[in-house]
Structure formats: structure tokens, C-alpha cells
Design an enzyme around this catalytic site. Structure first.
Site, PDB file in Angstrom:
ATOM      1  CB  CYS A  13      36.345 -34.703 -14.776  1.00 29.52           C
ATOM      2  SG  CYS A  13      34.729 -35.231 -14.024  1.00 29.52           S
ATOM      3  NE  ARG A  24      35.610 -34.556 -18.845  1.00 27.66           N
ATOM      4  CZ  ARG A  24      35.851 -33.405 -18.809  1.00 27.66           C
ATOM      5  NH1 ARG A  24      36.991 -32.978 -19.463  1.00 27.66           N
ATOM      6  NH2 ARG A  24      35.341 -32.515 -18.107  1.00 27.66           N
ATOM      7  CG  ASP A  60      32.803 -31.577 -20.803  1.00 26.49           C
ATOM      8  OD1 ASP A  60      31.912 -32.429 -20.690  1.00 26.49           O
ATOM      9  OD2 ASP A  60      32.380 -30.370 -20.129  1.00 26.49           O
TER      10      ASP A  60
END
Ligand code: 4NP
Length: 160
Positions: free
Chosen positions: A10, A16, A128
């Protein structure tokens, strides 16, 4: 099955991809496949290198029985392209950044978007959650659980 190595990527490697790593690790353990598949995560940017995952992400993951233990690190093109079999990005920007580091196009087949493994969630990207509230983190976990199920099936299938 040969040992398969997965790297989730990520932006910051604190929300994440560490969550994806923890979920996938649990699914692998629950399937007794820990000798066959290993998992790691990294970030496109090194801003959070050396830090544990975001506390909000850890707490939300914990409520679902996942323990996020990884420490943030930056993606290392000189090493990671060779070492990992599946390099899995969370959003389109991560995908573009990682593919652009593969300057010769030698590793195109290893780079995947996480969403392509989802079976029920139909968004384009793993969003996000960094500037989001509780719902943002829960949504990420829903997507990652779905995608990890599909990814495990794909790896088992690829190794048949
Ligand atoms: P991640 O989330 O890419 O899922 O780890 C982010 C974490 C930190 C920042 C951005 C996204 N940041 O800008 O610091």
C-alpha cells in the site's frame, strides 16, 4: 506445493497492507498451509518505516480476531521483485508506482491489483482509510477478507 511468497503493498505500510498480511496469515494458518505460503507487506513510501501499524487499524482488526504485528518498511525493487511470487497492490496509484519501478517489464506477471481477487465487493480499489473514521477501517477489512479468500483459492489453483 512449492513455497509461495506473497507481498502486499500500500502507500504507508501502516494500514491496508499490514491488515492484508494479518488476514492472509490467519487464513493460511487456518488452512494448515503455513509451510506452503508466506506473507509480508511493504509501502511505496518510506515515511513510516520502522513504525508499527496504525493503532486504529490494529484495533479494528483485533475485533475480528486478527493480530497485526508487522513493522513498516518501504518496497525494495532491487530485492522484492525477485523474492516474491505475488506482489499485490491496494489501489491504482500503488499499482502504477510499483509497475513503474519494474523498468524492464520483467515482473509484470507478478504484480496484481488486490481487487481482482474479490468475490463479493465490487469497488475498484482498497480505499485509503488513513483520513477516514471507523467505517473506513471496517470497509477496508470487509474488502480484504473477501480478497484474501479469493487470493488463497487462486494460489491453490495456480499450484495444482
Ligand atoms: P496505508 O495508509 O497506505 O494503507 O498504510 C496510509 C498511511 C499513511 C499515509 C497515507 C496512507 N500518510 O500519508 O502518512
Amino acid at each position: 506445493m512449492n513455497s509461495t511468497k506473497i507481498l502486499f503493498v500500500c502507500l504507508g505500510n501502516i494500514c491496508r497492507s499490514p491488515a492484508a498480511e494479518a488476514i492472509m496469515t490467519k487464513k493460511i494458518l487456518d488452512s494448515d498451509m503455513e509451510w506452503d505460503i508466506s506473507v509480508d507487506s511493504s509501502g511505496v513510501m518510506g515515511y513510516h518505516t520502522g513504525e508499527p501499524a496504525d493503532m486504529r487499524m490494529k484495533q479494528h482488526a483485533n475485533l475480528r480476531g486478527y493480530e497485526i504485528t508487522s513493522i513498516a518498511r518501504k518496497f525494495n525493487p532491487g530485492k522484492d521483485f525477485k523474492e516474491f511470487d505475488y506482489i499485490i497492490t491496494m489501489d491504482d496509484e500503488n499499482y502504477r508506482d510499483i509497475t513503474s519501478m519494474d523498468t524492464e517489464g520483467n515482473y509484470t506477471n507478478k504484480i496484481h491489483k488486490m481487487m481482482k481477487f474479490c468475490k463479493t465487493n465490487k469497488t475498484d480499489e482498497v480505499p485509503d482509510p488513513y483520513y477516514e473514521g471507523r467505517e473506513g477501517f471496517e470497509k477496508v477489512l470487509n474488502i480484504l477478507e473477501d480478497a484474501c479468500n479469493g487470493l488463497l483459492e487462486k494460489i491453490i489453483d495456480d499450484n495444482k
